[in-house]
Design an enzyme around this catalytic site. Sequence first.
Site, short mmCIF file in Angstrom:
data_model
loop_
_atom_site.label_atom_id
_atom_site.label_comp_id
_atom_site.label_asym_id
_atom_site.label_seq_id
_atom_site.Cartn_x
_atom_site.Cartn_y
_atom_site.Cartn_z
N GLY A 1 -0.29 -1.82 -32.62
CA GLY A 1 0.24 -0.48 -32.91
C GLY A 1 -0.76 0.35 -33.69
O GLY A 1 -1.98 0.27 -33.50
N SER A 2 -0.25 1.14 -34.62
CA SER A 2 -1.08 2.14 -35.31
C SER A 2 -2.16 1.55 -36.21
O SER A 2 -3.03 2.28 -36.69
CB SER A 2 -0.18 3.06 -36.14
OG SER A 2 0.68 3.80 -35.30
N THR A 3 -2.15 0.24 -36.45
CA THR A 3 -3.22 -0.35 -37.26
C THR A 3 -4.56 -0.31 -36.53
O THR A 3 -5.61 -0.51 -37.14
CB THR A 3 -2.90 -1.81 -37.64
OG1 THR A 3 -2.67 -2.57 -36.45
CG2 THR A 3 -1.67 -1.88 -38.53
#
Length: 660
Positions: free
Chosen positions: A401-403
Amino acid sequence: MNKKRNIIIGSIVCVLLMTVVFFVFNHGKSNEQVVTEYFELLKKKDYKQMYQMLDQKTVYTPTQKYFIEKHKEIYDVINPSNIQVKVIDENDNMVQYQISMDTVAGKVKYKNKIEIKNEQIKFNKQLIFDEFSDKNKVKVITTQPYRGYILDRNGKYLAKQGNAYSFGLVRGKLNGENDYAQIAKYLETDVEAIQKKMSASWIKDDSFVPIKNVSEQVKNQLIQQGILNIKGVKINTISMRVYPYDKITSHIIGYVQNVNSEDLKKHKSEGYTSSSVIGRSGIEATYEKQLRGEVGGKIVIVDENNNIIKTVAQKEAKDGKDIRLTIDIDLQQSLYNEYQNDKSASVALNPQTGEVLALVSMPSYSNNDFVLGLSTDKWNALNNDSNQPLMSRYKQTYTPGSTMKPITAAIGLETKTIDPDKDLGAKDKWQKDSSWGSYYVTTLHAPSPNNLKNAITYSDNVYFARNALNIGKDNLFKYYKNLKIGKKIPFELSLNRSQYINKNQKVSDQLIADSGYGQGQILMNPLQLASIYSAFVNNGSIYQPHIVQGKTRTWIKNVFSKETSQTIKEDLINVIADEKGTGHAIYHDSIALAGKTGTAEIKQSQSDTTGTELGWFTVMTTDSKQPLLITTMVEDVKDRGGSGYVVEHTKTSLDLYLSK
């Protein structure tokens, strides 16, 4: 006449030639060859064929059965290897040789003389073993070494030798089998199992028959419940491997168990016996050789009364070495406590050295149970548990995801395809063009101005999807390779490889756009993701992660420039410092923290509303005096706060470590 004479001469020549050929090709074996062949058969344990090489008329030759049995009796016990034979003298048919071999008690070497005639060996008992006689026996006495301890970085024991307790029965004091049902209930076993153990032929009325081993805590509980009120139930204290932190470290440390027949076969020349233990998983298995040490042994010849006549060889046992880990058990325990109700993986490391300070997988299991002995019901319960407590989640890979956004940003800065100050214009939903049909990239946060700092701070999917296409497949894949995504992670415990593309997947613009914000085909191992983030506080270099104390090594040098790393670090600081940043809940007045949240959607299609979500959070200190980086992934955070749930539960562990 001349013709006849030539025929006669030719016949004589042919006979001579045939004689020479016969002599050359049918010359018998030398005595040295016979000796060599005999002992080659010994290496192969072909005792029957060895017997066939003996002169059957030799007055001292035993029967073939006796010969085979004696060789098995001796050589199966001393477990020889590297058998070397050298002929040192030969006089007529008498051959003197020297034999040496490595055994469980060290090297054995001796000389013997044998007579060889017509390629047959005249038997003498030293052919079986030096100083062997019919009345004597060869015996091996083994000494097991102490197994090394496993400690955390501060010297706290994670695995050591300790006490457990064996509940057993004394047949002569029991009320027959009348109490078996009650005993079985106490010890969580069944009557049939007790009956089987109590029917062994060696048991006498005063024999202690062990039924179940338990920990001190369970022992105390059983005593309080009244198990000792049953006549014939006794307790013995036994020494065994114990794990003081139990479930908190089980996935890292692993456990030992008694060797089985398969182990003895696999490690047949390594001194294991039926009473040995062997590491089954984790550090116990990875460092089995160092922890176990070297078995000591003594080979002796004893008479019929078991008196030692001669010590043939002796080797002292060498105790195993202690293994000191980089783990901080206090931090490990704190992260364990925070996620007891979750399916999660947490990694904490020192970003300046690569030392792993904590490695937690939840839910966990008890490694002490495996040492003490699991019942069938307990084993089945563990294997059938839908939460999979036996699975080490830190070994697995997950959609990040956004990591992944800071990584995409760093690649964009390195390739000069991202201008950090440029405003792309905020968009709640976006697609490259109409060729994407109904597929749009959507975001919950479309900040304005739509620049890099705000896109990281508020986690804008659209910004990174658009920039991933600007960066392009070639640049993205080049840097993924530079970051070793898809390669084996150099670590003491096995970890699944991360991936940036499924090899069977067609690479489309849509897939590249999704990769920019951590969806698509990207799967990341938590430890590797944490290591990559360390580059942002190490001027672009990554140290090799390690869990056993040792030399600090650079794993990936200058994967990002100092300038790129500094820019990303400042943006990650803003994720926590900005009051509306996704990680602001962990903000500290006294120390600058950098971090990034991530929520990965696990669903079949864009319209799927039944899928689940993974919550991620990475936080790291930026002050070199207190280097710490924590990455946590939690499954099933949908409707539980998403990545915010992880931020909240990381705070306690972070505060504990920083307060030390």
